[in-house]
Design a protein around this motif. Structure first.
Motif, PDB file in Angstrom:
ATOM      1  N   LEU A   4       0.857  -1.305  -0.109  1.00  0.00           N
ATOM      2  CA  LEU A   4      -0.032  -0.053   0.044  1.00  0.00           C
ATOM      3  C   LEU A   4       0.894   1.175  -0.043  1.00  0.00           C
ATOM      4  O   LEU A   4       0.347   2.233  -0.022  1.00  0.00           O
ATOM      5  CB  LEU A   4      -0.910   0.022   1.053  1.00  0.00           C
ATOM      6  CG  LEU A   4      -2.218   0.502   0.888  1.00  0.00           C
ATOM      7  CD1 LEU A   4      -2.831   0.029  -0.248  1.00  0.00           C
ATOM      8  CD2 LEU A   4      -3.370   0.528   2.190  1.00  0.00           C
ATOM      9  N   PHE A   5       2.162   1.061   0.305  1.00  0.00           N
ATOM     10  CA  PHE A   5       3.026   2.260   0.095  1.00  0.00           C
ATOM     11  C   PHE A   5       3.607   2.533  -1.307  1.00  0.00           C
ATOM     12  O   PHE A   5       4.340   3.382  -1.582  1.00  0.00           O
ATOM     13  CB  PHE A   5       4.363   1.844   0.979  1.00  0.00           C
ATOM     14  CG  PHE A   5       4.060   1.934   2.498  1.00  0.00           C
ATOM     15  CD1 PHE A   5       3.212   2.849   2.981  1.00  0.00           C
ATOM     16  CD2 PHE A   5       4.547   1.200   3.305  1.00  0.00           C
ATOM     17  CE1 PHE A   5       2.818   2.962   4.408  1.00  0.00           C
ATOM     18  CE2 PHE A   5       4.256   0.903   4.820  1.00  0.00           C
ATOM     19  CZ  PHE A   5       3.458   1.886   5.130  1.00  0.00           C
ATOM     20  N   GLU A   6       3.263   1.597  -2.025  1.00  0.00           N
ATOM     21  CA  GLU A   6       3.557   1.886  -3.654  1.00  0.00           C
ATOM     22  C   GLU A   6       2.375   2.697  -4.375  1.00  0.00           C
ATOM     23  O   GLU A   6       1.310   2.104  -4.178  1.00  0.00           O
ATOM     24  CB  GLU A   6       3.690   0.671  -4.301  1.00  0.00           C
ATOM     25  CG  GLU A   6       4.910  -0.094  -3.742  1.00  0.00           C
ATOM     26  CD  GLU A   6       5.004  -1.746  -4.509  1.00  0.00           C
ATOM     27  OE1 GLU A   6       3.687  -2.226  -4.860  1.00  0.00           O
ATOM     28  OE2 GLU A   6       5.924  -2.232  -4.124  1.00  0.00           O
ATOM     29  N   THR A   7       2.775   4.053  -4.877  1.00  0.00           N
ATOM     30  CA  THR A   7       1.705   4.549  -5.422  1.00  0.00           C
ATOM     31  C   THR A   7       0.794   3.668  -6.464  1.00  0.00           C
ATOM     32  O   THR A   7      -0.509   3.858  -6.192  1.00  0.00           O
ATOM     33  CB  THR A   7       2.437   5.852  -6.040  1.00  0.00           C
ATOM     34  OG1 THR A   7       3.171   6.464  -5.311  1.00  0.00           O
ATOM     35  CG2 THR A   7       1.086   6.716  -6.889  1.00  0.00           C
ATOM     36  N   GLU A 109      -4.247   8.146   3.810  1.00  0.00           N
ATOM     37  CA  GLU A 109      -3.630   8.603   4.810  1.00  0.00           C
ATOM     38  C   GLU A 109      -2.542   7.419   5.171  1.00  0.00           C
ATOM     39  O   GLU A 109      -1.222   7.886   5.322  1.00  0.00           O
ATOM     40  CB  GLU A 109      -4.478   8.588   6.271  1.00  0.00           C
ATOM     41  CG  GLU A 109      -3.553   8.965   7.371  1.00  0.00           C
ATOM     42  CD  GLU A 109      -4.388   9.225   8.770  1.00  0.00           C
ATOM     43  OE1 GLU A 109      -3.823   9.242   9.587  1.00  0.00           O
ATOM     44  OE2 GLU A 109      -5.798   9.069   8.739  1.00  0.00           O
ATOM     45  N   PHE A 110      -2.722   6.351   5.229  1.00  0.00           N
ATOM     46  CA  PHE A 110      -1.697   5.142   5.130  1.00  0.00           C
ATOM     47  C   PHE A 110      -0.618   5.172   4.307  1.00  0.00           C
ATOM     48  O   PHE A 110       0.514   5.246   4.487  1.00  0.00           O
ATOM     49  CB  PHE A 110      -2.536   3.844   5.413  1.00  0.00           C
ATOM     50  CG  PHE A 110      -1.594   2.756   5.712  1.00  0.00           C
ATOM     51  CD1 PHE A 110      -1.149   2.311   6.896  1.00  0.00           C
ATOM     52  CD2 PHE A 110      -0.940   1.951   4.473  1.00  0.00           C
ATOM     53  CE1 PHE A 110      -0.098   1.289   7.190  1.00  0.00           C
ATOM     54  CE2 PHE A 110       0.177   1.013   4.752  1.00  0.00           C
ATOM     55  CZ  PHE A 110       0.321   0.670   6.050  1.00  0.00           C
ATOM     56  N   SER A 111      -1.046   5.123   3.146  1.00  0.00           N
ATOM     57  CA  SER A 111      -0.078   4.997   1.855  1.00  0.00           C
ATOM     58  C   SER A 111       0.706   6.231   1.914  1.00  0.00           C
ATOM     59  O   SER A 111       1.956   6.227   1.215  1.00  0.00           O
ATOM     60  CB  SER A 111      -1.039   4.868   0.757  1.00  0.00           C
ATOM     61  OG  SER A 111      -1.713   6.189   0.179  1.00  0.00           O
ATOM     62  N   LYS A 112       0.365   7.510   2.371  1.00  0.00           N
ATOM     63  CA  LYS A 112       1.220   8.582   2.385  1.00  0.00           C
ATOM     64  C   LYS A 112       2.444   8.440   3.643  1.00  0.00           C
ATOM     65  O   LYS A 112       3.321   9.149   3.689  1.00  0.00           O
ATOM     66  CB  LYS A 112       0.459  10.013   2.695  1.00  0.00           C
ATOM     67  CG  LYS A 112      -0.238  10.475   1.632  1.00  0.00           C
ATOM     68  CD  LYS A 112      -1.200  11.657   2.036  1.00  0.00           C
ATOM     69  CE  LYS A 112      -1.840  12.029   0.657  1.00  0.00           C
ATOM     70  NZ  LYS A 112      -2.709  13.107   1.155  1.00  0.00           N
ATOM     71  N   LYS A 113       2.388   7.286   4.463  1.00  0.00           N
ATOM     72  CA  LYS A 113       3.442   7.131   5.695  1.00  0.00           C
ATOM     73  C   LYS A 113       4.516   6.274   5.418  1.00  0.00           C
ATOM     74  O   LYS A 113       5.016   5.668   6.007  1.00  0.00           O
ATOM     75  CB  LYS A 113       2.546   6.874   6.732  1.00  0.00           C
ATOM     76  CG  LYS A 113       1.656   7.955   7.394  1.00  0.00           C
ATOM     77  CD  LYS A 113       1.069   7.506   8.482  1.00  0.00           C
ATOM     78  CE  LYS A 113       0.102   8.692   9.199  1.00  0.00           C
ATOM     79  NZ  LYS A 113       0.795   9.686   9.633  1.00  0.00           N
TER      80      LYS A 113
END
Length: 150
Positions: A4-7, A109-113
């Motif tokens: 989920l951290f990958e755009t 919100e999570f993915s921006k972290k």
């Protein structure tokens, strides 16, 4: 494994969520689509420290959880009908639009972290690296979107 951290991965999840309607039927399980949207918020809320699970886990349960922990973030899809913590079971009617909007906000919100180095311990599984948190969140959402065939 997607994270989920990958755009591209987080956008893929958001695009799939957009395909859901209040009438989208489940392919398996007991939850309807609105309940699933509410259920999917909880792991994100846990990671973002918006909620805390109150269930106490005993020594034996913690040992069993350690055995299953790698399955949360590896490349293999989750099986249908896996057990979940009782606090994460949603069995009451939910408002589709409200739950979808909140889930989108939490994913965003999570993915921006992605640069956060220290995450809270998971209440059942303990420590996860940031990479594992991102993969686990993606895998959970992917599992439930597959449940609703999107």
């Amino acid at each position: 494994m997607n994270s989920l951290f990958e755009t591209t991965s987080s956008q893929s999840i958001l695009d799939r969520l957009d395909k859901l309607t209040p009438e989208t039927p489940a392919q398996w399980g007991k939850m309807d689509v609105s309940q699933m949207l509410k259920h999917c918020q909880a792991p994100l809320d846990i990671a973002l420290e918006n909620i805390t699970l109150t269930s106490k886990t005993g020594w034996l349960q913690k040992q069993i959880m350690k055995l299953f922990k790698p399955l949360l973030y590896n490349d293999k899809p989750w099986k249908q009908g896996l057990p979940t913590a009782k606090e994460l079971i949603i069995d009451t009617p939910q408002d589709f639009d409200k739950e979808k909007t909140r889930l989108v906000l939490l994913i965003t919100e999570f993915s921006k972290k992605s640069t956060v180095k220290t995450w809270p311990n998971h209440p059942l599984f303990g420590y996860f690296t940031p990479e594992q948190w991102g993969k686990m969140q993606y895998k959970h959402l992917d599992h439930h979107l597959n449940q609703f065939n999107v």
